[in-house]
Design a protein around this motif. Structure first.
Motif, PDB file in Angstrom:
ATOM      1  N   ASP A 171      -4.974   6.367   6.577  1.00  0.00           N
ATOM      2  CA  ASP A 171      -4.157   5.167   6.968  1.00  0.00           C
ATOM      3  C   ASP A 171      -4.785   4.655   8.472  1.00  0.00           C
ATOM      4  O   ASP A 171      -4.382   4.974   9.440  1.00  0.00           O
ATOM      5  CB  ASP A 171      -2.699   5.993   7.421  1.00  0.00           C
ATOM      6  CG  ASP A 171      -1.746   4.889   8.107  1.00  0.00           C
ATOM      7  OD1 ASP A 171      -1.930   3.550   8.096  1.00  0.00           O
ATOM      8  OD2 ASP A 171      -0.703   5.557   8.606  1.00  0.00           O
ATOM      9  N   THR A 172      -5.607   3.678   7.961  1.00  0.00           N
ATOM     10  CA  THR A 172      -6.373   2.988   8.960  1.00  0.00           C
ATOM     11  C   THR A 172      -5.405   2.392   9.966  1.00  0.00           C
ATOM     12  O   THR A 172      -5.808   2.721  11.456  1.00  0.00           O
ATOM     13  CB  THR A 172      -7.195   1.875   8.450  1.00  0.00           C
ATOM     14  OG1 THR A 172      -7.670   2.530   7.378  1.00  0.00           O
ATOM     15  CG2 THR A 172      -8.285   1.565   9.312  1.00  0.00           C
ATOM     16  N   ALA A 173      -4.446   1.803   9.701  1.00  0.00           N
ATOM     17  CA  ALA A 173      -3.520   1.195  10.586  1.00  0.00           C
ATOM     18  C   ALA A 173      -2.790   2.095  11.508  1.00  0.00           C
ATOM     19  O   ALA A 173      -2.648   1.957  12.717  1.00  0.00           O
ATOM     20  CB  ALA A 173      -2.479   0.320  10.014  1.00  0.00           C
ATOM     21  N   GLY A 174      -2.466   3.308  11.076  1.00  0.00           N
ATOM     22  CA  GLY A 174      -1.768   4.410  11.604  1.00  0.00           C
ATOM     23  C   GLY A 174      -3.026   4.977  12.766  1.00  0.00           C
ATOM     24  O   GLY A 174      -2.508   5.196  13.817  1.00  0.00           O
ATOM     25  N   VAL A 175      -4.123   5.183  12.322  1.00  0.00           N
ATOM     26  CA  VAL A 175      -5.143   5.359  13.038  1.00  0.00           C
ATOM     27  C   VAL A 175      -5.255   4.526  14.327  1.00  0.00           C
ATOM     28  O   VAL A 175      -5.310   4.745  15.557  1.00  0.00           O
ATOM     29  CB  VAL A 175      -6.376   5.738  12.681  1.00  0.00           C
ATOM     30  CG1 VAL A 175      -7.394   6.069  13.422  1.00  0.00           C
ATOM     31  CG2 VAL A 175      -6.339   7.023  11.656  1.00  0.00           C
ATOM     32  N   ALA A 176      -5.317   3.038  13.971  1.00  0.00           N
ATOM     33  CA  ALA A 176      -5.660   2.078  15.155  1.00  0.00           C
ATOM     34  C   ALA A 176      -4.595   2.143  16.162  1.00  0.00           C
ATOM     35  O   ALA A 176      -4.765   2.017  17.280  1.00  0.00           O
ATOM     36  CB  ALA A 176      -5.669   0.749  14.347  1.00  0.00           C
ATOM     37  N   ARG A 232       0.728  -1.302   0.038  1.00  0.00           N
ATOM     38  CA  ARG A 232      -0.009   0.198  -0.038  1.00  0.00           C
ATOM     39  C   ARG A 232       0.875   1.282   0.078  1.00  0.00           C
ATOM     40  O   ARG A 232       0.615   2.125  -0.535  1.00  0.00           O
ATOM     41  CB  ARG A 232      -1.059  -0.070   1.210  1.00  0.00           C
ATOM     42  CG  ARG A 232      -1.857   1.253   1.146  1.00  0.00           C
ATOM     43  CD  ARG A 232      -2.840   0.689   2.272  1.00  0.00           C
ATOM     44  NE  ARG A 232      -3.873   1.961   2.446  1.00  0.00           N
ATOM     45  CZ  ARG A 232      -4.322   2.315   3.689  1.00  0.00           C
ATOM     46  NH1 ARG A 232      -3.733   1.945   4.932  1.00  0.00           N
ATOM     47  NH2 ARG A 232      -4.842   3.508   3.735  1.00  0.00           N
ATOM     48  N   PHE A 233       1.891   1.213   0.920  1.00  0.00           N
ATOM     49  CA  PHE A 233       2.860   2.172   0.880  1.00  0.00           C
ATOM     50  C   PHE A 233       3.350   2.655  -0.344  1.00  0.00           C
ATOM     51  O   PHE A 233       3.682   3.929  -0.661  1.00  0.00           O
ATOM     52  CB  PHE A 233       4.035   2.059   1.898  1.00  0.00           C
ATOM     53  CG  PHE A 233       4.901   3.232   2.286  1.00  0.00           C
ATOM     54  CD1 PHE A 233       4.453   4.209   3.156  1.00  0.00           C
ATOM     55  CD2 PHE A 233       5.869   3.174   1.523  1.00  0.00           C
ATOM     56  CE1 PHE A 233       5.357   5.486   3.360  1.00  0.00           C
ATOM     57  CE2 PHE A 233       7.020   4.065   1.863  1.00  0.00           C
ATOM     58  CZ  PHE A 233       6.615   5.291   2.608  1.00  0.00           C
ATOM     59  N   GLU A 234       3.738   1.591  -1.132  1.00  0.00           N
ATOM     60  CA  GLU A 234       4.627   1.518  -2.433  1.00  0.00           C
ATOM     61  C   GLU A 234       3.945   2.337  -3.493  1.00  0.00           C
ATOM     62  O   GLU A 234       4.340   2.794  -4.386  1.00  0.00           O
ATOM     63  CB  GLU A 234       5.105   0.342  -2.755  1.00  0.00           C
ATOM     64  CG  GLU A 234       6.309  -0.003  -1.838  1.00  0.00           C
ATOM     65  CD  GLU A 234       6.917  -1.301  -2.405  1.00  0.00           C
ATOM     66  OE1 GLU A 234       8.137  -1.373  -2.227  1.00  0.00           O
ATOM     67  OE2 GLU A 234       5.838  -2.469  -2.259  1.00  0.00           O
ATOM     68  N   ARG A 255       3.364   9.383   0.980  1.00  0.00           N
ATOM     69  CA  ARG A 255       4.346   8.598   1.630  1.00  0.00           C
ATOM     70  C   ARG A 255       5.010   9.442   2.626  1.00  0.00           C
ATOM     71  O   ARG A 255       5.298   9.092   3.918  1.00  0.00           O
ATOM     72  CB  ARG A 255       5.346   8.199   0.681  1.00  0.00           C
ATOM     73  CG  ARG A 255       4.956   6.945   0.058  1.00  0.00           C
ATOM     74  CD  ARG A 255       6.224   6.594  -1.066  1.00  0.00           C
ATOM     75  NE  ARG A 255       6.036   5.638  -1.793  1.00  0.00           N
ATOM     76  CZ  ARG A 255       6.831   4.894  -2.444  1.00  0.00           C
ATOM     77  NH1 ARG A 255       7.938   5.118  -2.487  1.00  0.00           N
ATOM     78  NH2 ARG A 255       6.498   3.935  -3.503  1.00  0.00           N
ATOM     79  N   GLU A 256       5.487  10.632   2.459  1.00  0.00           N
ATOM     80  CA  GLU A 256       5.762  11.630   3.251  1.00  0.00           C
ATOM     81  C   GLU A 256       4.850  11.978   4.595  1.00  0.00           C
ATOM     82  O   GLU A 256       5.431  12.234   5.668  1.00  0.00           O
ATOM     83  CB  GLU A 256       6.227  13.089   2.784  1.00  0.00           C
ATOM     84  CG  GLU A 256       6.941  14.019   3.637  1.00  0.00           C
ATOM     85  CD  GLU A 256       7.123  15.273   2.848  1.00  0.00           C
ATOM     86  OE1 GLU A 256       7.471  16.348   3.655  1.00  0.00           O
ATOM     87  OE2 GLU A 256       6.985  15.458   1.736  1.00  0.00           O
ATOM     88  N   ALA A 257       3.712  12.129   4.188  1.00  0.00           N
ATOM     89  CA  ALA A 257       2.686  12.162   5.482  1.00  0.00           C
ATOM     90  C   ALA A 257       2.573  10.918   6.351  1.00  0.00           C
ATOM     91  O   ALA A 257       2.598  11.114   7.565  1.00  0.00           O
ATOM     92  CB  ALA A 257       1.392  12.472   4.678  1.00  0.00           C
ATOM     93  N   GLU A 273      -5.940  11.530   7.935  1.00  0.00           N
ATOM     94  CA  GLU A 273      -5.703  12.525   6.976  1.00  0.00           C
ATOM     95  C   GLU A 273      -5.467  11.928   5.575  1.00  0.00           C
ATOM     96  O   GLU A 273      -5.999  12.456   4.428  1.00  0.00           O
ATOM     97  CB  GLU A 273      -5.090  13.813   7.063  1.00  0.00           C
ATOM     98  CG  GLU A 273      -5.574  14.953   7.832  1.00  0.00           C
ATOM     99  CD  GLU A 273      -4.672  15.927   7.920  1.00  0.00           C
ATOM    100  OE1 GLU A 273      -3.421  15.764   8.009  1.00  0.00           O
ATOM    101  OE2 GLU A 273      -5.123  17.321   8.527  1.00  0.00           O
ATOM    102  N   ILE A 274      -4.729  10.744   5.662  1.00  0.00           N
ATOM    103  CA  ILE A 274      -4.479  10.109   4.645  1.00  0.00           C
ATOM    104  C   ILE A 274      -4.900   8.819   4.351  1.00  0.00           C
ATOM    105  O   ILE A 274      -4.430   7.795   3.694  1.00  0.00           O
ATOM    106  CB  ILE A 274      -2.922   9.944   4.479  1.00  0.00           C
ATOM    107  CG1 ILE A 274      -2.227   9.351   5.687  1.00  0.00           C
ATOM    108  CG2 ILE A 274      -1.929  11.263   3.898  1.00  0.00           C
ATOM    109  CD1 ILE A 274      -0.813   9.032   5.505  1.00  0.00           C
TER     110      ILE A 274
END
Length: 172
Positions: free
Chosen positions: A115-120, A65-67, A74-76, A112-113
């Motif tokens: 990124d569900t995993a980041g939110v969790a 996903r990141f790639e 990516r920067e965010a 904001e991006i």
């Protein structure tokens, strides 16, 4: 994937005695990292090692996903992860009250991006911090959200941590 996150995930993997044989595969993958290796190549290798050792493809999916994200996405993501890591440091150094605003910011940036995993992950941190502060209602709210969201994306580590922390909150 930043080295601090890689190391934290590896440390988690080797904490249980039953995990030792599988953890050794991950540890050997980390030890083989050579200076100057392109970070995405290193991350890909480590994600495959986790898949091989644990049968857990979460990091492989997250890396794919990141790639596919744009450079600004990516920067965010990296900046959001850095804010969450700063929260981890603040928690260890100054306690939950210092970490909470950083983890709130990390959750906001991840949202904001999409990124569900980041939110969790940030919600799991917030839940644990509120638990330490004895704000049990807030802790339970964040931990339930973290467990549900992380299960939805297949992040079993965050789901397990949130569920275990929630059990402790509910026992009080």
């Amino acid at each position: 994937m930043p080295r601090t996150i890689r190391c934290a995930r590896l440390r988690f993997a080797v904490q249980t005695p039953a995990a030792k044989p599988k953890s050794l595969a991950l540890a050997s993958a980390v030890r083989q990292v050579e200076p100057g290796v392109e970070p995405l190549l290193e991350a890909r290798r480590l994600a495959r090692a986790q898949l091989a050792a644990w049968g857990d493809g979460f990091l492989v999916r997250e890396l794919e996903r990141f790639e596919h994200w744009s450079p600004s996405q990516r920067e965010a993501r990296v900046r959001g992860d850095s804010v969450r890591a700063a929260g981890n440091l603040a928690y260890g150094r100054d306690g939950p009250a210092a970490a909470i605003p950083l983890w709130q910011e990390a959750a906001h940036r991840a949202g904001e991006i999409s990124d569900t995993a980041g939110v969790a992950a940030a919600w799991g941190n917030l839940g644990a911090a509120h638990a330490r502060e004895s704000s049990l209602d807030s802790a339970a709210t964040y931990l339930v959200r973290a467990a549900r969201l992380s299960m939805a994306v297949g992040d079993l580590r965050v789901a397990a941590n949130a569920t275990a922390e929630l059990a402790g909150v509910l026992e009080r």
